[in-house]
Design a protein around this motif. Structure first.
Motif, PDB file in Angstrom:
ATOM      1  N   SER A  40       0.812  -1.216   0.000  1.00 53.91           N
ATOM      2  CA  SER A  40       0.000   0.000   0.000  1.00 53.91           C
ATOM      3  C   SER A  40       0.850   1.274   0.000  1.00 53.91           C
ATOM      4  CB  SER A  40      -0.934   0.009   1.221  1.00 53.91           C
ATOM      5  OG  SER A  40      -0.193   0.142   2.423  1.00 53.91           O
ATOM      6  N   MET A  41       2.160   1.118   0.146  1.00 53.40           N
ATOM      7  CA  MET A  41       3.049   2.274   0.251  1.00 53.40           C
ATOM      8  C   MET A  41       3.770   2.599  -1.059  1.00 53.40           C
ATOM      9  SD  MET A  41       4.592   1.144   3.929  1.00 53.40           S
ATOM     10  CE  MET A  41       5.525   2.623   4.309  1.00 53.40           C
ATOM     11  N   VAL A  42       3.499   1.833  -2.095  1.00 51.31           N
ATOM     12  CA  VAL A  42       4.156   2.059  -3.381  1.00 51.31           C
ATOM     13  C   VAL A  42       3.119   2.171  -4.491  1.00 51.31           C
ATOM     14  CG1 VAL A  42       6.314   0.915  -2.733  1.00 51.31           C
ATOM     15  CG2 VAL A  42       4.485  -0.418  -3.768  1.00 51.31           C
ATOM     16  N   CYS A  53      13.852   0.545  -3.693  1.00 54.85           N
ATOM     17  CA  CYS A  53      14.483   1.871  -3.697  1.00 54.85           C
ATOM     18  C   CYS A  53      13.999   2.707  -2.521  1.00 54.85           C
ATOM     19  CB  CYS A  53      14.229   2.570  -5.022  1.00 54.85           C
ATOM     20  SG  CYS A  53      15.075   1.786  -6.419  1.00 54.85           S
ATOM     21  N   ARG A  54      12.710   2.636  -2.223  1.00 54.28           N
ATOM     22  CA  ARG A  54      12.171   3.378  -1.079  1.00 54.28           C
ATOM     23  C   ARG A  54      12.751   2.840   0.224  1.00 54.28           C
ATOM     24  NH1 ARG A  54       5.950   4.841   0.667  1.00 54.28           N
ATOM     25  NH2 ARG A  54       6.545   5.644   2.706  1.00 54.28           N
ATOM     26  N   GLY A  60      18.688   4.768   4.884  1.00 58.29           N
ATOM     27  CA  GLY A  60      19.868   5.607   4.670  1.00 58.29           C
ATOM     28  C   GLY A  60      20.967   4.966   3.851  1.00 58.29           C
ATOM     29  N   MET A  61      20.581   4.101   2.909  1.00 57.72           N
ATOM     30  CA  MET A  61      21.564   3.409   2.081  1.00 57.72           C
ATOM     31  C   MET A  61      21.272   3.655   0.603  1.00 57.72           C
ATOM     32  SD  MET A  61      23.486   1.610   4.235  1.00 57.72           S
ATOM     33  CE  MET A  61      24.218   0.299   3.269  1.00 57.72           C
ATOM     34  N   GLU A  62      22.305   3.583  -0.201  1.00 58.60           N
ATOM     35  CA  GLU A  62      22.131   3.569  -1.648  1.00 58.60           C
ATOM     36  C   GLU A  62      21.735   2.145  -2.025  1.00 58.60           C
ATOM     37  OE1 GLU A  62      22.302   6.098  -3.820  1.00 58.60           O
ATOM     38  OE2 GLU A  62      22.613   7.416  -2.089  1.00 58.60           O
ATOM     39  N   PRO A  63      20.809   1.967  -2.967  1.00 55.69           N
ATOM     40  CA  PRO A  63      20.429   0.606  -3.366  1.00 55.69           C
ATOM     41  C   PRO A  63      21.619  -0.263  -3.764  1.00 55.69           C
ATOM     42  CG  PRO A  63      18.909   2.179  -4.325  1.00 55.69           C
ATOM     43  CD  PRO A  63      20.027   2.980  -3.686  1.00 55.69           C
TER      44      PRO A  63
END
Length: 122
Positions: A40-42, A53-54, A60-63
């Motif tokens: 429900s959040m995407v 990605c979210r 706090g990380m890069e994918p």
């Protein structure tokens, strides 16, 4: 992971209601993750990488520095599209189906010690 200082997130296509039922059944599960991204959040579900990605942003990380663990083909594709390292779990599908979408394939958590996981994140 938390004890080793490694942030983690749960990304699922399940909706918030289903996840709340799961958390009610297994109360300590929610506390294992810094964030939970549910369907429900995407806007776009797997195989789109939006959820991963979210989640990376929220911890706090890069994918590209993340490791995605997945057992579904849609999830494996989403993890790959996010730029993360993908660990395919050969539990739902055989290795032959999981391997093309994975960087590493395991059939059990014991096959990936913490030291190897940290290497994958580098």
């Amino acid at each position: 992971l938390a004890a080793a200082g490694i942030p983690s997130a749960l990304v699922t296509s399940s909706d918030a209601v289903k996840m709340q039922r799961l958390f009610d059944m297994i109360p300590r599960l929610r506390g294992l993750f810094l964030t939970v991204i549910d369907g429900s959040m995407v806007t776009h579900s797997k195989p789109h990488p939006e959820g991963y990605c979210r989640a990376a942003r929220e911890i706090g990380m890069e994918p590209e520095r993340c490791v995605v663990f997945e057992d579904s083909l849609q999830g494996l594709a989403a993890g790959r599209a996010s730029g993360a390292t993908v660990v395919g779990l050969a539990t739902t599908y055989p290795v032959s189906r999981v391997e093309p979408l994975s960087d590493v394939v395991i059939s059990s958590w014991q096959e990936l010690p913490l030291e190897r996981l940290v290497e994958l994140m580098s």
